[in-house]
Design a protein around this motif. Structure first.
Motif, PDB file in Angstrom:
ATOM      1  N   UNK A 102       0.810  -1.209   0.000  1.00  0.00           N
ATOM      2  CA  UNK A 102       0.000   0.000   0.000  1.00  0.00           C
ATOM      3  C   UNK A 102       0.841   1.254   0.000  1.00  0.00           C
ATOM      4  N   UNK A 103       2.071   1.157  -0.525  1.00  0.00           N
ATOM      5  CA  UNK A 103       2.992   2.289  -0.541  1.00  0.00           C
ATOM      6  C   UNK A 103       3.103   2.863  -1.950  1.00  0.00           C
ATOM      7  N   UNK A 104       3.351   4.171  -2.009  1.00  0.00           N
ATOM      8  CA  UNK A 104       3.638   4.839  -3.273  1.00  0.00           C
ATOM      9  C   UNK A 104       5.067   5.346  -3.213  1.00  0.00           C
ATOM     10  N   UNK A 105       5.946   4.754  -4.003  1.00  0.00           N
ATOM     11  CA  UNK A 105       7.336   5.192  -4.063  1.00  0.00           C
ATOM     12  C   UNK A 105       7.483   6.216  -5.175  1.00  0.00           C
ATOM     13  N   UNK A 106       7.961   7.394  -4.800  1.00  0.00           N
ATOM     14  CA  UNK A 106       8.066   8.467  -5.788  1.00  0.00           C
ATOM     15  C   UNK A 106       9.276   8.306  -6.693  1.00  0.00           C
ATOM     16  N   UNK A 107      10.311   7.620  -6.208  1.00  0.00           N
ATOM     17  CA  UNK A 107      11.526   7.397  -7.002  1.00  0.00           C
ATOM     18  C   UNK A 107      12.098   8.709  -7.545  1.00  0.00           C
ATOM     19  N   UNK A 108      12.002   9.736  -6.724  1.00  0.00           N
ATOM     20  CA  UNK A 108      12.547  11.032  -7.101  1.00  0.00           C
ATOM     21  C   UNK A 108      11.580  11.921  -7.857  1.00  0.00           C
ATOM     22  N   UNK A 109      10.471  11.381  -8.316  1.00  0.00           N
ATOM     23  CA  UNK A 109       9.476  12.200  -9.016  1.00  0.00           C
ATOM     24  C   UNK A 109       8.715  13.039  -7.995  1.00  0.00           C
ATOM     25  N   UNK A 241      -2.252  -4.905   9.206  1.00  0.00           N
ATOM     26  CA  UNK A 241      -3.707  -4.941   9.075  1.00  0.00           C
ATOM     27  C   UNK A 241      -4.139  -4.543   7.665  1.00  0.00           C
ATOM     28  N   UNK A 242      -3.336  -3.700   6.996  1.00  0.00           N
ATOM     29  CA  UNK A 242      -3.683  -3.270   5.643  1.00  0.00           C
ATOM     30  C   UNK A 242      -3.685  -4.439   4.673  1.00  0.00           C
ATOM     31  N   UNK A 243      -2.712  -5.333   4.803  1.00  0.00           N
ATOM     32  CA  UNK A 243      -2.650  -6.489   3.913  1.00  0.00           C
ATOM     33  C   UNK A 243      -3.880  -7.362   4.069  1.00  0.00           C
ATOM     34  N   UNK A 244      -4.245  -7.656   5.315  1.00  0.00           N
ATOM     35  CA  UNK A 244      -5.421  -8.492   5.567  1.00  0.00           C
ATOM     36  C   UNK A 244      -6.688  -7.763   5.122  1.00  0.00           C
ATOM     37  N   UNK A 245      -6.771  -6.491   5.457  1.00  0.00           N
ATOM     38  CA  UNK A 245      -7.962  -5.706   5.097  1.00  0.00           C
ATOM     39  C   UNK A 245      -8.165  -5.685   3.589  1.00  0.00           C
ATOM     40  N   UNK A 246      -7.082  -5.451   2.822  1.00  0.00           N
ATOM     41  CA  UNK A 246      -7.197  -5.406   1.370  1.00  0.00           C
ATOM     42  C   UNK A 246      -7.654  -6.745   0.808  1.00  0.00           C
ATOM     43  N   UNK A 247      -7.155  -7.821   1.390  1.00  0.00           N
ATOM     44  CA  UNK A 247      -7.569  -9.148   0.937  1.00  0.00           C
ATOM     45  C   UNK A 247      -9.049  -9.383   1.226  1.00  0.00           C
ATOM     46  N   UNK A 248      -9.515  -8.914   2.373  1.00  0.00           N
ATOM     47  CA  UNK A 248     -10.932  -9.061   2.717  1.00  0.00           C
ATOM     48  C   UNK A 248     -11.803  -8.280   1.735  1.00  0.00           C
ATOM     49  N   UNK A 249     -11.377  -7.053   1.419  1.00  0.00           N
ATOM     50  CA  UNK A 249     -12.148  -6.237   0.482  1.00  0.00           C
ATOM     51  C   UNK A 249     -12.249  -6.928  -0.869  1.00  0.00           C
ATOM     52  N   UNK A 250     -11.130  -7.449  -1.370  1.00  0.00           N
ATOM     53  CA  UNK A 250     -11.148  -8.145  -2.656  1.00  0.00           C
ATOM     54  C   UNK A 250     -12.100  -9.337  -2.632  1.00  0.00           C
ATOM     55  N   UNK A 251     -12.085 -10.083  -1.530  1.00  0.00           N
ATOM     56  CA  UNK A 251     -12.919 -11.284  -1.441  1.00  0.00           C
ATOM     57  C   UNK A 251     -14.406 -10.909  -1.379  1.00  0.00           C
ATOM     58  N   UNK A 252     -14.730  -9.881  -0.640  1.00  0.00           N
ATOM     59  CA  UNK A 252     -16.130  -9.446  -0.560  1.00  0.00           C
ATOM     60  C   UNK A 252     -16.635  -9.037  -1.933  1.00  0.00           C
ATOM     61  N   UNK A 253     -15.841  -8.281  -2.671  1.00  0.00           N
ATOM     62  CA  UNK A 253     -16.272  -7.823  -3.983  1.00  0.00           C
ATOM     63  C   UNK A 253     -16.371  -8.969  -4.978  1.00  0.00           C
ATOM     64  N   UNK A 254     -15.495  -9.939  -4.820  1.00  0.00           N
ATOM     65  CA  UNK A 254     -15.575 -11.105  -5.702  1.00  0.00           C
ATOM     66  C   UNK A 254     -16.794 -11.955  -5.373  1.00  0.00           C
TER      67      UNK A 254
END
Length: 759
Positions: A102-109, A241-254
């Motif tokens: 859930x990270x956004x790496x700017x890589x200098x941008x 918790x973000x990893x588990x939460x994201x997986x739960x969201x995907x499963x609910x929508x599926x």
């Protein structure tokens, strides 16, 4: 101090009060993505809080939302930190978005505000910007997703699903039956105080949370009376918790479809133990997902607090601690299964709208401003809202108009508020950071006042403000004084010995009039009068949340109102008054100069208002009055325009409040989602012929030239010269002769009569 429940009573425990976190925005996990060309996104700010102060995580994060997914930015400069949460940004080529992290790496941008974001940067306290001219469809889609729940109502029945989460190595510690009982109070040994009962009793039935009816999904997964078990193919241990939460969201929508809100209004994720960090619960502001660390899904204070974030409530603090206000549910949370039984502090109670015009038992709130004199009131607690005739909330408007208003309440410690942990049976003084108590804004408890105590602020919007508590009657009521300046002296006027004689009505002066709704015309109408006031008949707009306009749309030609937004956060025309410009008390007459005044609620400087008149309300042809006027800032404003009454007995005026129409041509009816159009009908007398240019030559004399003679010149004779005889003489004066005077002659006539009469 916190409390741990044991059946139905509380036991104090030496457990640190638990902190909760609220994150601005909505969440949807996306795929791995590397930005290969500049693309639009939305900037979000998050405040992160933990169970105690020993954590090593960030207290604040800065994020971007792309295609409904949120990513934390790893390199944030000062320019980016100054952007409003919810503002449009441009995400440059080279940024990498991580799926698992859930990270956004700017890589200098460098992520920068978009041109549209700079144009639309608003001066109000709303969370998210709206679509201004020039924003692309994709940019608007991101913003609309964030705004989707900005106007979520705190009124009505809302469906909820509690999700029992099972990972590959752990599961939420209770069964579906226990979870259903703890959240909704349903089942054997039904829970007495929970999410459903807490909101129901605090709102007096205005807001209820009900379990979603049973619904089947794919792979044999079903929602059963508000509860479902969702299994995901990730472990809790070693993951955030973000990893588990994201997986739960995907499963609910599926399982139930990609639009979770088409299934239920709110979703509660009950994660198993084992995820990283000392977090206990969090929710997305003005959104629909809340997340709990195992048994924290059972505790009513956590449930009510997190759903409060979903509804748009910020934290309630005291001093420097943003959770320390323990007089209501948006402060600390407690590991207590049946309490504490309490509602919300004064500021949050105002924001709910439960005790105002939309409340189940009428409006028992009061707004007080500089210039209103000394306010002396008896306040009851919200626990008596259904029975008292007293006010339960007072809002003191900040004189500088920045929305950092103060709220006063009597925190009665009984019934639905019997478990309040601070300021019980005291008068509380609470201030918000902005927004006037209508939108998401942190609050601070400033005063807890007993009988005889007072709170003073020498610089409340540049003025001195004092709140005094005169007396408190147990848990029933409190008598308070509120005033600006140095003193509050109230001397009631003496009662008149006799009732005053009503002012006589002069011909042509019917006095000020209050409008009543005319169903034939479809708008408020006044009879003859010197002014016409719509009163509360136009208050609100269309069917917006918390501000349904009575008899909407209140227009002569069925020009409809926009339905986006929420009451006194977004635009509305609340009142129109037409009055003689000169202040004359004469009835409206053709040719009179009149002034229209409209009381409106502005969202910001992108709002504009036009005025119109029509000489025939039955077949209106609208004529614009003056130039278009612009809102100078957010909040309540009064605009006016003047014109001369044309010929016509039943005329009308119109106010048209528009969003984002600075250069649009005059249009008496616009169709924007935030626009409001209202009409007011007035009755006008014909213009009578002018009186004579000069009065008569001489005014009539007040009295006759000479007084009449009181009696005749000479008095009348009192009686005839000789009095009448008393009665007629009984016989003649001399007796009649017995014989004629001379004897008749015996000789024949001298001549015989002529044969013919003489000619």
């Amino acid at each position: 101090t916190t409390f741990i429940a044991s059946t139905s009573f509380f036991l104090p425990a030496s457990v640190n009060a638990s902190l909760l976190r609220g994150i601005d925005g909505e969440f949807e996990i996306g795929d791995n993505l590397e930005i290969t060309e500049d693309r639009p996104g939305t900037f979000l700010r998050a405040l992160i809080d933990y169970e105690d102060s020993s954590h090593d995580g960030p207290d604040e994060t800065f994020n971007i939302m792309v295609d409904d997914s949120i990513y934390e930015i790893d390199d944030v400069d000062d320019e980016l930190k100054r952007i409003n949460s919810g503002e449009s940004v441009t995400i440059p080529k080279g940024v990498t978005l991580g799926t698992k992290t859930g990270k956004a790496k700017t890589n200098g941008a460098k992520i920068k505000p978009s041109k549209e974001g700079k144009k639309s940067k608003k001066k109000t306290k709303n969370l998210f910007d709206r679509n201004l001219e020039g924003r692309t469809e994709e940019q608007q889609r991101n913003v609309d997703q964030l705004r989707r729940h900005l106007s979520s109502s705190t009124l009505g029945d809302k469906s909820v699903v509690a999700v029992r989460v099972q990972t590959t190595d752990a599961v939420y510690s209770n069964t579906e039956a226990v979870l259903r009982r703890e959240v909704f109070g349903i089942g054997e040994g039904g829970d007495q105080f929970n999410l459903a009962s807490g909101y129901d009793q605090c709102s007096y039935g205005s807001l209820t949370f009900s379990p979603l009816a049973s619904q089947s999904g794919s792979d044999g997964v079903s929602i059963d009376n508000g509860v479902v078990t969702i299994s995901v193919d990730v472990p809790a241990g070693g993951n955030t918790d973000a990893t588990v939460r994201n997986a739960v969201t995907d499963k609910i929508r599926a399982t139930f479809g990609s639009d979770m809100q088409s299934v239920a209004d709110y979703w509660m994720y009950c994660l198993p133990p084992g995820t990283d960090g000392g977090w206990i619960a969090y929710a997305y502001i003005n959104s629909y997902i809340s997340v709990y660390n195992n048994n924290w899904c059972n505790y009513p204070s956590g449930q009510i607090h997190e759903l409060g974030h979903n509804l748009g409530f910020a934290h309630s603090g005291e001093g420097d601690a943003q959770y320390a206000d323990q007089s209501g549910m948006m402060g600390y949370s407690y590991s207590n299964d049946e309490g504490p039984v309490m509602c919300f502090n004064a500021a949050k109670s105002w924001q709910t709208g439960w005790y105002g015009p939309e409340g189940a038992h009428g409006d028992k709130t009061l707004e007080y401003s500089l210039g209103d004199g000394c306010l002396v009131k008896t306040l009851s607690g919200i626990a008596d809202y259904d029975t008292t005739s007293n006010k339960v909330l007072v809002k003191v408007v900040n004189p500088n108009g920045n929305g950092a208003d103060i709220f006063i309440a009597f925190n009665a410690q009984k019934d639905i508020n019997s478990g309040t942990l601070e300021a019980g049976n005291q008068v509380t003084v609470v201030q918000v950071e902005g927004g006037g108590g209508l939108v998401y804004s942190k609050s601070t408890l400033l005063g807890k006042l007993s009988s005889g105590a007072s709170y003073s602020n020498s610089n409340f919007g540049g003025e001195s403000l004092t709140v005094e508590v005169v007396s408190i009657s147990g848990s029933d009521s409190a008598d308070v004084k509120v005033y600006f300046g140095s003193s509050c002296i109230v001397t009631p006027p003496p009662s008149p010995t006799n009732p005053p004689t009503p002012m006589p009505t002069k011909a042509g002066q019917s006095g000020p009039q209050s409008a009543s709704y005319d169903s034939g015309l479809g708008a408020p109408k006044c009879s003859f009068g010197s002014s016409c006031d719509s009163e509360g008949l136009l208050n609100g707009r269309g069917t917006i949340n918390g501000g349904n306009e009575p008899n909407q749309p209140n227009t002569l030609n069925s020009c409809t109102d926009g339905i986006n937004g929420s009451y006194h956060s977004d635009e509305s025309i609340d009142k129109i008054v037409v009055a003689q410009t000169s202040g004359s008390g004469n009835d409206f007459t053709e040719g009179d100069d009149v002034t229209i005044s409209a009381t409106v609620w502005c969202w910001g400087t992108a709002d504009y208002i036009d005025f119109y008149y029509a000489s025939d309300a039955s077949s209106p042809v609208w004529n614009q009055i003056g130039d278009r006027q612009q809102c100078p800032s957010s909040g309540e404003r009064i605009f006016s325009a003047s014109y001369t009454l044309p010929q016509g007995s039943i005329q009308a005026v119109r106010a048209n409040l528009m969003y984002g129409s600075s250069t649009a041509s005059a249009a008496s009816c616009t169709s924007g989602g935030y626009d409001d159009t209202d009409d007011l009908v007035i009755t006008v007398k014909p213009n009578q012929p002018a009186p004579p240019t000069s009065p008569p030559t001489a005014p009539p004399t007040a009295n006759p030239t000479q007084n009449p003679t009181p009696q005749p010149s000479n008095p009348p004779t009192p009686a005839p010269s000789n009095p009448p005889t008393a009665q007629p003489t009984p016989i003649p004066t001399s007796p009649p002769t017995s014989q004629p005077s001379n004897s008749p002659t015996t000789a024949p006539p001298t001549k015989a009569p002529t044969a013919q009469p003489t000619p």
